[in-house]
Design a protein around this motif. Structure first.
Motif, short mmCIF file in Angstrom:
data_model
loop_
_atom_site.label_atom_id
_atom_site.label_comp_id
_atom_site.label_asym_id
_atom_site.label_seq_id
_atom_site.Cartn_x
_atom_site.Cartn_y
_atom_site.Cartn_z
N TYR A 84 0.93 -1.15 0.10
CA TYR A 84 0.01 0.02 -0.06
C TYR A 84 0.87 1.36 -0.07
O TYR A 84 0.27 2.28 -0.06
CB TYR A 84 -0.74 -0.06 1.13
CG TYR A 84 -1.96 -1.14 1.29
CD1 TYR A 84 -3.05 -1.18 0.41
CD2 TYR A 84 -1.49 -2.40 2.01
CE1 TYR A 84 -3.98 -2.24 0.87
CE2 TYR A 84 -2.56 -3.53 1.96
CZ TYR A 84 -3.67 -3.29 1.36
OH TYR A 84 -4.57 -4.45 1.32
N LEU A 85 2.13 1.03 -0.16
CA LEU A 85 2.82 2.22 -0.07
C LEU A 85 3.00 2.95 -1.50
O LEU A 85 3.14 2.51 -2.67
CB LEU A 85 4.46 1.82 0.23
CG LEU A 85 4.91 1.21 1.66
CD1 LEU A 85 6.10 0.92 1.74
CD2 LEU A 85 4.48 2.36 2.71
N THR A 86 2.86 4.42 -1.31
CA THR A 86 2.82 5.16 -2.62
C THR A 86 4.22 5.66 -2.69
O THR A 86 5.24 5.89 -1.77
CB THR A 86 2.01 6.49 -2.19
OG1 THR A 86 2.52 7.35 -1.46
CG2 THR A 86 0.65 6.04 -1.98
N GLU A 87 4.69 5.37 -4.07
CA GLU A 87 6.12 5.80 -4.30
C GLU A 87 6.47 7.42 -4.65
O GLU A 87 5.51 7.84 -5.17
CB GLU A 87 6.73 4.98 -5.61
CG GLU A 87 6.66 3.50 -5.44
CD GLU A 87 7.33 2.77 -6.37
OE1 GLU A 87 7.70 3.54 -7.32
OE2 GLU A 87 7.51 1.53 -6.48
N PHE A 88 7.59 7.91 -4.17
CA PHE A 88 8.11 9.15 -4.44
C PHE A 88 8.18 9.11 -6.17
O PHE A 88 8.96 8.11 -6.55
CB PHE A 88 9.36 9.41 -3.81
CG PHE A 88 9.81 10.72 -3.89
CD1 PHE A 88 9.48 11.88 -3.09
CD2 PHE A 88 10.85 10.95 -5.10
CE1 PHE A 88 9.94 13.15 -3.38
CE2 PHE A 88 11.41 12.39 -5.19
CZ PHE A 88 10.92 13.45 -4.30
N PRO A 89 7.98 10.08 -6.68
CA PRO A 89 8.13 10.03 -8.21
C PRO A 89 9.62 9.69 -8.42
O PRO A 89 10.61 10.32 -8.04
CB PRO A 89 8.06 11.74 -8.42
CG PRO A 89 6.93 11.89 -7.64
CD PRO A 89 7.44 11.31 -6.31
N GLU A 90 9.67 8.65 -9.16
CA GLU A 90 10.91 8.34 -9.79
C GLU A 90 11.78 9.18 -10.78
O GLU A 90 10.84 9.77 -11.74
CB GLU A 90 10.91 6.96 -10.60
CG GLU A 90 12.17 6.23 -11.08
CD GLU A 90 12.28 4.91 -11.43
OE1 GLU A 90 13.05 4.22 -11.71
OE2 GLU A 90 11.02 4.14 -11.27
N VAL A 91 12.71 9.79 -10.37
CA VAL A 91 13.39 11.04 -11.22
C VAL A 91 14.70 10.48 -11.97
O VAL A 91 15.12 9.28 -11.83
CB VAL A 91 13.91 12.01 -10.13
CG1 VAL A 91 12.53 12.38 -9.66
CG2 VAL A 91 14.87 11.37 -9.34
N THR A 92 14.86 11.26 -13.13
CA THR A 92 15.81 11.05 -14.05
C THR A 92 17.16 11.85 -13.61
O THR A 92 16.73 13.08 -13.50
CB THR A 92 15.65 10.82 -15.57
OG1 THR A 92 15.03 12.38 -15.92
CG2 THR A 92 14.37 9.89 -15.52
N GLY A 93 18.34 11.86 -14.35
CA GLY A 93 19.19 12.58 -14.28
C GLY A 93 18.64 14.11 -14.82
O GLY A 93 19.14 15.33 -14.52
N LYS A 94 18.10 13.81 -16.15
CA LYS A 94 17.58 15.30 -16.68
C LYS A 94 16.64 15.86 -15.95
O LYS A 94 16.90 17.09 -15.90
CB LYS A 94 17.20 14.83 -18.05
CG LYS A 94 18.24 13.98 -19.10
CD LYS A 94 17.31 14.01 -20.45
CE LYS A 94 18.47 13.48 -21.56
NZ LYS A 94 17.60 13.35 -22.82
#
Length: 222
Positions: A84-94
């Motif tokens: 049930y955990l919501t993920e922090f937005p997966e980010v890229t280097g750009k």
């Protein structure tokens, strides 16, 4: 089988874990059943209060925490919450580079090693420039903050409220009063964990972090 809908943020999971740990200790070390039941009631109240908008299914998931009794149930319950955990937005280097456009040689953390389920904010240090960077989700958008950091002795982190290895993190606010002069300058400082991974494991309330980010980026609560 219906796939569980994530609704628990990292800091909320940490809060639940803290409550479950309190109940587990009471069950294993307190002999007076009335005291144990008092702790059980407190755990139920505190967790439900942290999720005022929970729907029927979510309430069922949360209410189970206060019913745990036997050894092994506590760890199993916490493990079950991972669905049930919501993920922090997966980010890229750009994406990170766009958040910090003035840093042409921005040093990035190892993004492949991050489990975004257990992230309230991204934080990392660039020793070469003596800077600390924070990325936090504010009003649905990612906000980036950079500032100077000065390592100190152990103290209380303003984000996780735990006694840890901290640094004095100082960032220049982007907001200015309406009648401010062109050279207006205001810095905001707080003691922050040097190790953001440890901080993310301990944070149970985002109020202080949210306020700090808003003050620096100049965004008012909507």
């Amino acid at each position: 089988m219906v796939k569980p809908f994530p609704f628990i943020r990292n800091h909320q999971y940490n809060f639940i874990k803290k409550q479950v740990d309190l109940l587990e200790r009471a069950c294993h070390s307190v002999t007076d059943p009335k005291v144990v039941e008092s702790v059980r009631y407190s755990v139920h109240f505190n967790i439900m209060e942290a999720f005022p908008g929970a729907d029927g299914l979510q309430k069922q998931v949360l209410e189970k925490a206060s019913t745990l009794r036997a050894e092994g149930e506590f760890r199993h319950y916490l493990h079950s919450l991972e669905l049930y955990l919501t993920e922090f937005p997966e980010v890229t280097g750009k994406q990170l580079a766009k958040l910090f456009p003035k840093n042409k040689k921005l040093k990035l953390p190892d993004l492949t090693a991050i489990d975004y389920r257990y992230v309230t904010y991204l934080g990392w240090v660039d020793i070469a420039t003596n800077k600390l960077f924070i990325v936090y989700r504010l009003n649905g958008q990612l906000a980036g903050i950079e500032g100077r950091y000065l390592p100190t002795n152990k103290s209380v982190c303003f984000v996780c409220n735990r006694h840890a290895e901290v640094a004095l993190f100082t960032a220049v606010t982007r907001s200015k009063p309406a009648n401010a002069s062109p050279d207006y300058y205001k810095a905001i400082g707080n003691y922050l964990c040097v190790d953001s991974e440890v901080c993310n494991k301990n944070i149970t309330d985002v109020t202080a972090l949210d306020k700090f980010v808003r003050e620096v980026v100049g965004t008012h609560e909507s």
